[in-house]
Write an enzyme that holds these catalytic residues in place. Structure first.
Site, mmCIF file in Angstrom:
data_model
loop_
_atom_site.group_PDB
_atom_site.id
_atom_site.type_symbol
_atom_site.label_atom_id
_atom_site.label_comp_id
_atom_site.label_asym_id
_atom_site.label_seq_id
_atom_site.Cartn_x
_atom_site.Cartn_y
_atom_site.Cartn_z
ATOM 1 N N HIS A 1 69.936 21.821 78.188
ATOM 2 C CA HIS A 1 70.040 20.918 79.038
ATOM 3 C C HIS A 1 69.313 19.767 78.954
ATOM 4 C CE1 HIS A 1 69.582 20.492 83.900
ATOM 5 N NE2 HIS A 1 69.423 19.408 83.253
ATOM 6 N N GLU B 1 74.616 21.510 79.839
ATOM 7 C CA GLU B 1 74.318 21.474 81.043
ATOM 8 C C GLU B 1 73.509 20.319 81.693
ATOM 9 O OE1 GLU B 1 70.658 24.482 82.038
ATOM 10 O OE2 GLU B 1 72.631 25.218 82.319
ATOM 11 N N HIS C 1 69.658 32.244 85.354
ATOM 12 C CA HIS C 1 68.281 31.789 85.834
ATOM 13 C C HIS C 1 67.425 33.109 86.023
ATOM 14 C CE1 HIS C 1 66.330 28.227 86.699
ATOM 15 N NE2 HIS C 1 65.493 28.946 87.513
#
Length: 247
Positions: free
Chosen positions: A43, A75, A197
């Site tokens: 990310h 992402e 997550h």
């Protein structure tokens, strides 16, 4: 079968504390892939507090040159800089998150009903890279019909509340069922399923049992924490065993 994508953000964050080239995200990514990880996730945030823009082509090159059967997942929030980056790199999967750039980490999914038109245009543009599209989603079955309207291929179920309930079995079971019901709704509408997550070796088995067609889990913080104790290769094997892969 569920596959593991190793998120390297925490490795990069540790490296960036001292401005030195170690630990190397490429070297740790190679170890993870050699241990059977199906892919790598990054990310790249605007402030480059963990993964930097320079890391992205290096990791793409690692996969294309040494592991052509694996996947690279990028992402991020779809601002123009992010979209230009993924259009240049052309990863296998693009996961769009609704983060404010100042957030410490992703902590909520898209409101698909509010942002359907905006996301539809972005998804169409990103699909021209040839990538699979995944959109970060809260565990809310009522949002899945609007998610389909964006044109995305998959949703990534936000599992933060499930992971946070580690010391509360009643809350953990409730969050698991919310995730399961959202997956049921998504599946009926033809959406593929990812999750990520705060997933761990301990809470991953129940998640995969409830959502057996979960295509991919993206795991970073818990996996990196375990790697400090067990090493990256053994940690990847432990996570793969946790969701039923024979290693």
């Amino acid at each position: 079968m569920t596959e593991l994508s190793v998120n390297l953000n925490a490795v990069a964050f540790l490296r960036n504390r001292r401005g030195l080239p170690w630990p190397s995200v490429v070297d740790l990514g190679r170890i993870a892939l050699n241990a059977g990880a199906a892919g790598l996730t990054v990310h790249p945030r605007p402030d480059e507090r963990h993964i930097t823009r320079a890391d992205v082509p290096d990791l793409m090159n690692l996969i294309t040159s040494e592991f052509p059967d694996r996947e690279f997942n990028i992402e991020g929030y779809p601002n123009e800089a992010f979209m230009a980056l993924v259009e240049k790199i052309r990863p296998h999967q693009i996961t769009l998150v609704p983060d404010d750039p100042s957030q410490a980490t992703s902590d909520h999914g898209w409101d698909f009903r509010t942002h359907a038109l905006k996301l539809h245009a972005i998804v169409a543009r990103m699909k021209r890279t040839g990538a699979r599209l995944s959109l970060f989603a809260d565990p809310d079955p009522a949002q899945m019909e609007a998610a389909v309207g964006t044109g995305t291929d998959r949703v990534e179920l936000y599992t933060g509340p499930y992971g946070d309930a580690v010391n509360d079995p009643v809350a953990e079971a409730a969050e698991l069922e919310r995730l399961g019901q959202t997956a049921d709704a998504a599946r009926k509408l033809g959406l593929g399923l990812n999750a990520g997550h705060d997933l761990t070796v301990d809470n991953l088995p129940a998640l995969v049992a409830r959502i057996p067609d979960l295509a991919e889990v993206s795991i970073g913080h818990g996996l990196t924490a375990d790697a400090l104790e067990y090493g990256m290769a053994e940690t990847v094997r432990r996570f793969r065993r946790a969701y039923g892969q024979v290693v």
